[in-house]
Design an enzyme around this catalytic site. Sequence first.
Site, PDB file in Angstrom:
ATOM      1  N   LYS A 162      82.280  47.716  64.491  1.00 29.94           N
ATOM      2  CA  LYS A 162      81.174  48.114  63.221  1.00 29.94           C
ATOM      3  C   LYS A 162      80.341  47.172  63.157  1.00 29.94           C
ATOM      4  CE  LYS A 162      82.900  48.084  58.915  1.00 29.94           C
ATOM      5  NZ  LYS A 162      82.212  47.539  57.963  1.00 29.94           N
TER       6      LYS A 162
ATOM      7  N   SER B 147      78.538  32.973  56.339  1.00 24.30           N
ATOM      8  CA  SER B 147      78.231  34.365  56.141  1.00 24.30           C
ATOM      9  C   SER B 147      77.117  34.958  57.152  1.00 24.30           C
ATOM     10  CB  SER B 147      77.499  34.739  54.991  1.00 24.30           C
ATOM     11  OG  SER B 147      77.132  35.921  54.988  1.00 24.30           O
TER      12      SER B 147
ATOM     13  N   ARG C 119      90.022  40.956  47.721  1.00 26.05           N
ATOM     14  CA  ARG C 119      91.121  41.212  48.556  1.00 26.05           C
ATOM     15  C   ARG C 119      92.212  40.516  48.457  1.00 26.05           C
ATOM     16  NH1 ARG C 119      87.390  42.823  53.881  1.00 26.05           N
ATOM     17  NH2 ARG C 119      87.212  45.058  53.303  1.00 26.05           N
TER      18      ARG C 119
ATOM     19  N   ASP D   1      87.843  39.401  57.764  1.00 26.20           N
ATOM     20  CA  ASP D   1      88.102  40.894  57.576  1.00 26.20           C
ATOM     21  C   ASP D   1      89.520  41.112  57.900  1.00 26.20           C
ATOM     22  OD1 ASP D   1      85.380  41.423  56.397  1.00 26.20           O
ATOM     23  OD2 ASP D   1      84.711  41.769  58.373  1.00 26.20           O
TER      24      ASP D   1
ATOM     25  N   ARG E 252      74.094  46.614  64.191  1.00 29.46           N
ATOM     26  CA  ARG E 252      73.023  45.863  64.709  1.00 29.46           C
ATOM     27  C   ARG E 252      72.135  46.744  66.029  1.00 29.46           C
ATOM     28  NH1 ARG E 252      76.507  42.610  62.355  1.00 29.46           N
ATOM     29  NH2 ARG E 252      75.812  40.681  61.541  1.00 29.46           N
TER      30      ARG E 252
ATOM     31  N   ARG F 248      89.989  48.226  54.145  1.00 34.07           N
ATOM     32  CA  ARG F 248      90.929  47.457  54.660  1.00 34.07           C
ATOM     33  C   ARG F 248      92.215  47.280  53.916  1.00 34.07           C
ATOM     34  NH1 ARG F 248      88.177  46.279  59.093  1.00 34.07           N
ATOM     35  NH2 ARG F 248      85.869  45.704  58.907  1.00 34.07           N
TER      36      ARG F 248
END
Length: 448
Positions: free
Chosen positions: A27, A173, A356, A325, A32, A401
């Site tokens: 992904k 990040s 999460r 993730d 990109r 997720r």
Amino acid sequence: MPHPNPTPRQIHSSGPLRGRVAVPGDKSISHRALMFSALAVGESRVEGLLEGEDVLATAAALRAMGAEIERGADGIWRIHGVGVGGLLQPQGALEMGNSGTSTRLLMGLIASHAITAAFTGDASLTKRPMGRVIEPLSRMGASFTSYPGGRLPLILRGTNPAIPIDYTLPVASAQVKSAVLLAGLNTPGITRVIEPIATRDHSERMLRGFGATVEVENSPAGRIIAITGEAELKPQRIVVPGDPSSAAFLVVAATIVPGSDVIVENVGLNPTRAGIFTALRMMGADITELNPREVGGEPVADLRVRHAQLKAIEVPAELAPSMIDEYPILFVAAAFAEGRTVARGAHELRVKESDRIAAMAAALGACGVETQEYEDGLAVQGNGGEAIAGGGTVATQLDHRIAMSMAVAGLYTRAPLTLDDAAPIATSYPIFFESLDKLRGTNAMQPA
């Protein structure tokens, strides 16, 4: 507001997973590939693009700003770019759906163009913080009007020429780093990003491939990435490797279900993304890399995974940037391990598509798994490899997720568990249930 079409789904336990399966394209790389191709002059071709809702939102936004993007009958995407500095004023708001990556990277892309763009998203995306991108892009000359708290919906007014900056990331990040680098593409001079903790490096790798001047050096302050502005990008042919985040669900599934023996094909193993496999091996997972190779400038291999008895660990905090993730599926693996697994140092989990940490504590708790919540992580008490209770209804929180992680947990439960909404899975892995059913040789995941 809920997802447009909530889809409850009941997951039944069944026998071992066997066979081979390929996961969709990565992904992060897919986003990109579209963006950089849209800034090149000429036709780029992308094979293996992830055709999930998040990536399609990126394609739609780029079309709205002048790029020609079409999928051929052969599955190859062809992109005719507008050149760096050539983005056009969109005629309407850019609808980002659930995609934080699309939003933050496109904000960077537009910031150094003299155009105005409005960004909107779904209920989940409008809760996610954009201030971390607004702050550096404002230093470069862009201006913003956002919902209170720096959230969507927002209006971005780009500027040209923008101002090159040296920017130290306050949090690890890759999205913030990439946003600043993308703004720097159309900014005179050199824009630098300093990251004290290294994050995924797909932007740097791919920008070089398109012809941008990107220099990376290590310093006492961290990793310094410098991009020379007013770049000219050349069209490329890109092959997108399989998404390691998607592969992680199948790897954990094969690990926890007794008798399983699975090969997951074409998995991207960029070291800035592969922390989940390191953590699982530390727990005793049986993961073998077959046919290692390079695809599109990225390390790739097929992963053979066999059922293994896992043991609890304290997950090293330094792995967090390379598996941020994948924590939800790691928590599922921990539920089947022997002992108490502790994973901390992952504050970023609080501001993903959902919180999460809280979402997984609630989801596992609904299925009889004991957890302890920390501000920066979760402790999970494993059951020694036995089936967990199941039987509960999981609130997926509009988070793909969470939904996929708990679907995997449902593969080995004493009673079926129910996902309150499986629809968000389409954002990143549209054929997730088909992949699992192929390995199970059955269709045990029925609409609830």
